[in-house]
Write an enzyme that holds these catalytic residues in place. Structure first.
Site, PDB file in Angstrom:
ATOM      1  N   CYS A   1       1.036  -1.364  -0.241  1.00  0.00           N
ATOM      2  CA  CYS A   1      -0.251  -0.150  -0.414  1.00  0.00           C
ATOM      3  C   CYS A   1       1.005   0.856   0.177  1.00  0.00           C
ATOM      4  O   CYS A   1       0.061   2.656   0.150  1.00  0.00           O
ATOM      5  CB  CYS A   1      -0.614  -0.086   1.345  1.00  0.00           C
ATOM      6  SG  CYS A   1      -2.295  -1.582   1.389  1.00  0.00           S
TER       7      CYS A   1
ATOM      8  N   HIS B   1      -3.850   7.603   5.291  1.00  0.00           N
ATOM      9  CA  HIS B   1      -3.137   6.268   4.915  1.00  0.00           C
ATOM     10  C   HIS B   1      -4.464   5.688   5.181  1.00  0.00           C
ATOM     11  O   HIS B   1      -6.071   4.899   4.478  1.00  0.00           O
ATOM     12  CB  HIS B   1      -2.163   5.134   4.970  1.00  0.00           C
ATOM     13  CG  HIS B   1      -2.408   3.952   4.829  1.00  0.00           C
ATOM     14  ND1 HIS B   1      -1.931   4.371   3.184  1.00  0.00           N
ATOM     15  CD2 HIS B   1      -2.339   2.680   5.788  1.00  0.00           C
ATOM     16  CE1 HIS B   1      -2.288   2.714   2.951  1.00  0.00           C
ATOM     17  NE2 HIS B   1      -2.275   1.485   4.007  1.00  0.00           N
TER      18      HIS B   1
ATOM     19  N   GLU C   1      -1.498   5.698  13.314  1.00  0.00           N
ATOM     20  CA  GLU C   1      -2.192   7.270  12.391  1.00  0.00           C
ATOM     21  C   GLU C   1      -2.489   7.843  13.359  1.00  0.00           C
ATOM     22  O   GLU C   1      -1.232   9.184  12.976  1.00  0.00           O
ATOM     23  CB  GLU C   1      -2.906   7.017  10.999  1.00  0.00           C
ATOM     24  CG  GLU C   1      -2.054   8.055  10.604  1.00  0.00           C
ATOM     25  CD  GLU C   1      -2.400   7.235   9.462  1.00  0.00           C
ATOM     26  OE1 GLU C   1      -3.509   6.578   8.530  1.00  0.00           O
ATOM     27  OE2 GLU C   1      -1.858   8.427   7.713  1.00  0.00           O
TER      28      GLU C   1
ATOM     29  N   LYS D   1      -9.199   6.871   1.245  1.00  0.00           N
ATOM     30  CA  LYS D   1      -9.951   5.385   0.098  1.00  0.00           C
ATOM     31  C   LYS D   1     -11.083   5.635   0.699  1.00  0.00           C
ATOM     32  O   LYS D   1     -12.481   4.444   0.283  1.00  0.00           O
ATOM     33  CB  LYS D   1      -8.997   4.744   1.448  1.00  0.00           C
ATOM     34  CG  LYS D   1      -8.243   4.719   0.932  1.00  0.00           C
ATOM     35  CD  LYS D   1      -7.128   4.054   2.018  1.00  0.00           C
ATOM     36  CE  LYS D   1      -5.577   3.400   1.636  1.00  0.00           C
ATOM     37  NZ  LYS D   1      -4.571   4.876   1.690  1.00  0.00           N
TER      38      LYS D   1
ATOM     39  N   HIS E   1     -13.359   2.737   0.341  1.00  0.00           N
ATOM     40  CA  HIS E   1     -13.488   2.605   2.252  1.00  0.00           C
ATOM     41  C   HIS E   1     -14.876   2.668   2.158  1.00  0.00           C
ATOM     42  O   HIS E   1     -15.824   3.016   1.517  1.00  0.00           O
ATOM     43  CB  HIS E   1     -12.420   3.451   2.370  1.00  0.00           C
ATOM     44  CG  HIS E   1     -11.446   2.604   2.766  1.00  0.00           C
ATOM     45  ND1 HIS E   1     -11.190   2.002   3.831  1.00  0.00           N
ATOM     46  CD2 HIS E   1     -10.040   2.252   1.977  1.00  0.00           C
ATOM     47  CE1 HIS E   1     -10.376   1.391   4.544  1.00  0.00           C
ATOM     48  NE2 HIS E   1      -9.695   1.226   3.225  1.00  0.00           N
TER      49      HIS E   1
ATOM     50  N   PHE F   1       2.145  -2.878   3.756  1.00  0.00           N
ATOM     51  CA  PHE F   1       2.528  -4.920   3.993  1.00  0.00           C
ATOM     52  C   PHE F   1       4.137  -4.733   4.319  1.00  0.00           C
ATOM     53  O   PHE F   1       4.095  -4.073   3.414  1.00  0.00           O
ATOM     54  CB  PHE F   1       1.824  -5.928   3.601  1.00  0.00           C
ATOM     55  CG  PHE F   1       0.641  -5.822   4.119  1.00  0.00           C
ATOM     56  CD1 PHE F   1      -0.485  -5.645   5.499  1.00  0.00           C
ATOM     57  CD2 PHE F   1      -0.915  -6.477   3.178  1.00  0.00           C
ATOM     58  CE1 PHE F   1      -1.375  -5.692   6.067  1.00  0.00           C
ATOM     59  CE2 PHE F   1      -2.021  -6.432   3.806  1.00  0.00           C
ATOM     60  CZ  PHE F   1      -2.706  -6.453   4.902  1.00  0.00           C
TER      61      PHE F   1
END
Ligand SMILES: *[C@@H]1O[C@H](CO)[C@@H](O)[C@H](O)[C@H]1NC(C)=O
Ligand SMILES: *[C@@H]1O[C@H](CO)[C@@H](O)[C@H](O)[C@H]1NC(C)=O
Ligand SMILES: *[C@@H]1O[C@H](CO)[C@@H](O)[C@H](O)[C@H]1NC(C)=O
Ligand SMILES: *[C@@H]1O[C@H](CO)[C@@H](O)[C@H](O)[C@H]1NC(C)=O
Length: 367
Positions: free
Chosen positions: A153, A280, A291, A314, A319, A354
Site C-alpha cells: 500500500c 493512509h 496513525e 480511500k 472504503h 504490509f
C-alpha cells in the site's frame, strides 16, 4: 544535496469515482464513492480511446489503467518529448502491488485442465509488475529511468518519491510517476472476505461490511481499483517551457531512510505550514489509531491542530466513510462527508504497507 527542485506539471487518474481529474474531483467534493472503475457513462474508462485494438488483449487491466492515467497526465502537462535528447531525459516510475493476479489464476486453471500447451508465451510479460511502466515508455519512447516499485500500500507514494529523487539527482528532467492496481478478481476478494478469528491480522483488515457491522466502528479494508499518474518535472525545465505548475514536492520520508513520520522532514515545510493531511486510514481499528496518534504528535501544538484538516480519499475510492470516535482520540477535523473549502499551502500524505514499509510525501504550493 543538489538544488534541483521538483514540481508537478500534469495529473491523471482512473478511479472508482471517475476517470479524469475533473470527474474524479467533482465526485469527491460531492461526497460520492465507489469501488469499481466505471466502464460506461460520463467520466468512464474506455480502453478503445487509449489503446490500439490488439493492446486491450495483450495488456492486463493494471497496465491499461496506468497507460490511461499516464496519457492524461502527459496531455495535461503538454509534454511530448519531441527530440531524442528530451526522450532520454524523460522516465517512468509506475508501480503496482501485485500485477495481474487475474491472469495468473485464470492461467493456472487453464494449465490444470489442459497442460503446458494452454499457456501462451505472452503470459509472463503480461503479468509482470513492471509492465505498466514498460508499456508507457514503449508507447512514448521515453528512454530515461524505467522503474517499477512494489511495496504494497506504499507503492504509489514510493513511486512518486523515488521519481522525485531521479530528477533531483539529475538522472532525468521529467518523470511519469504513480501506481496502478486491478485486484478485483475472485482470489483477492476471497482474501478480503475471509475471517480467521480474532487476533488474526488478515481478519483485522477483512471487509466486515457485508456482515452488517455498524458503520460507527472502523469497519475495515475495502478493496478498490484504479491508477494515478503525475508528471514530475525539474523546476527550471518546467519554467523554460511555460508549463503550468500545480505544486512542488518538498519532502519525502521513508521509514528507515533518514526520517520518520513522527519527525518532520528537514528538507520540507515545517509542521506549522501544513494544513492538510491525506491519511493512509485503511479504516482498520489499530492502524487508524496509530496513525491518528502519529499525526497528533507531529502537530502537537493545539493551535496547529485547530488549523489542520485530515481526510482520506480511500473512503471514496474503496472504503467506508470516515468513522469518528472521539473516545479513541479522534478529535481532529476529519472533513468527513461534507467538503470544506480552504487554501492549502502545504499538504502531507501518508502511506503504510504490509511488510512494515512506510512513506510520507509533502506537497507545497509553488512559490
Ligand atoms: C460530465 O462530467 C462533467 C464533469 O464532472 C460535467 O461538467 C458534465 O456536465 C457531465 N456531462 C454529462 C452529460 O453528465
Ligand atoms: C492467460 O494468460 C493470457 C496471457 O498470456 C491472457 O490473455 C488470458 O486472458 C489468461 N487467461 C485465460 C483464461 O486464458
Ligand atoms: C505492452 O506490453 C506487452 C507485453 O506485455 C506488449 O505485447 C504490448 O504490445 C505492449 N503495448 C504497448 C502499447 O507498449
Ligand atoms: C510504520 O507506520 C506504522 C503506523 O502505521 C508505525 O506503527 C510503524 O512504527 C512505522 N514503522 C517504521 C519503521 O517507521
Amino acid at each position: 544535496m543538489s538544488a534541483r527542485r521538483v514540481v508537478v506539471t500534469g495529473l491523471g487518474i482512473v478511479s472508482p469515482v471517475g476517470v479524469g481529474v475533473k470527474h474524479a474531483w467533482s465526485n469527491l467534493i460531492a461526497g460520492k464513492s465507489g469501488g469499481i472503475v466505471p466502464r460506461s457513462g460520463n467520466g468512464s474508462f474506455n480502453p478503445k480511446e487509449w489503446l490500439e485494438p490488439g493492446d486491450t488483449k495483450r495488456m492486463a487491466d493494471f497496465s491499461q489503467y496506468a497507460m490511461c492515467a499516464a496519457n492524461q497526465a502527459l496531455t495535461d502537462a503538454e509534454w511530448t518529448a519531441p527530440t531524442d535528447a528530451q526522450r532520454e531525459r524523460t522516465g517512468v516510475c509506475i508501480g503496482t502491488g501485485i500485477g495481474s493476479m487475474d491472469d495468473i489464476t485464470s492461467n493456472y486453471t487453464l494449465y490444470q485442465a489442459g497442460g503446458l500447451r494452454k499457456i501462451s508465451p505472452m503470459f509472463v510479460p503480461k503479468v509482470l509488475c513492471n509492465m505498466a511502466a514498460g508499456n508507457i515508455s514503449i508507447r512514448y519512447g521515453f528512454y530515461g529511468p524505467n522503474h517499477a516499485v512494489s511495496t504494497a500500500c506504499t507503492t504509489g507514494a514510493h513511486a512518486i518519491g523515488d521519481a522525485m529523487r531521479f530528477i533531483k539527482f539529475g538522472d532525468a528532467d521529467v518523470m511519469v510517476a504513480g501506481a496502478s492496481e486491478a485486484p478485483l478478481q475472485p482470489l483477492s476478494l476471497a482474501w478480503v472476505l475471509q475471517d480467521q478469528g480474532p487476533g488474526n491480522r488478515v481478519s483485522t483488515i477483512a471487509l466486515r461490511r457485508h456482515r452488517g457491522h455498524s458503520t460507527k466502528e472502523r469497519a475495515g479494508f475495502v478493496i478498490g481499483e484504479g491508477a494515478g499518474a503525475l508528471v514530475l518535472e525539474e523546476l527550471e525545465h518546467a519554467k523554460r517551457r511555460g508549463a503550468h505548475i500545480y505544486a512542488e514536492i518538498r519532502g519525502y520520508g521513508l521509514s528507515g531512510d533518514g526520517f520518520h513520520i513522527t519527525a518532520p522532514p528537514n528538507d520540507g515545510a515545517g509542521a506549522q505550514h501544513i494544513t492538510y493531511v491525506n491519511a493512509h486510514a485503511t479504516s482498520t481499528p489499530l492502524g487508524d489509531e496509530i496513525e491518528n496518534r502519529a499525526i497528533k504528535s507531529v502537530f502537537a501544538d493545539t493551535q496547529l491542530q485547530q488549523g489542520l484538516m485530515v481526510s482520506s480519499t480511500k473512503s471514496a475510492t474503496g472504503h467506508l466513510a470516515g468513522n469518528i470516535d472521539a473516545d479513541a482520540g479522534f478529535d481532529l477535523n476529519y472533513v468527513a462527508n461534507q467538503a470544506q473549502e480552504r487554501t492549502i499551502k502545504a499538504a502531507l500524505t501518508n502511506s503504510f504497507g504490509f511488510g512494515g514499509t512506510n512513506a510520507s510525501l509533502i506537497f507545497t504550493k509553488y512559490e
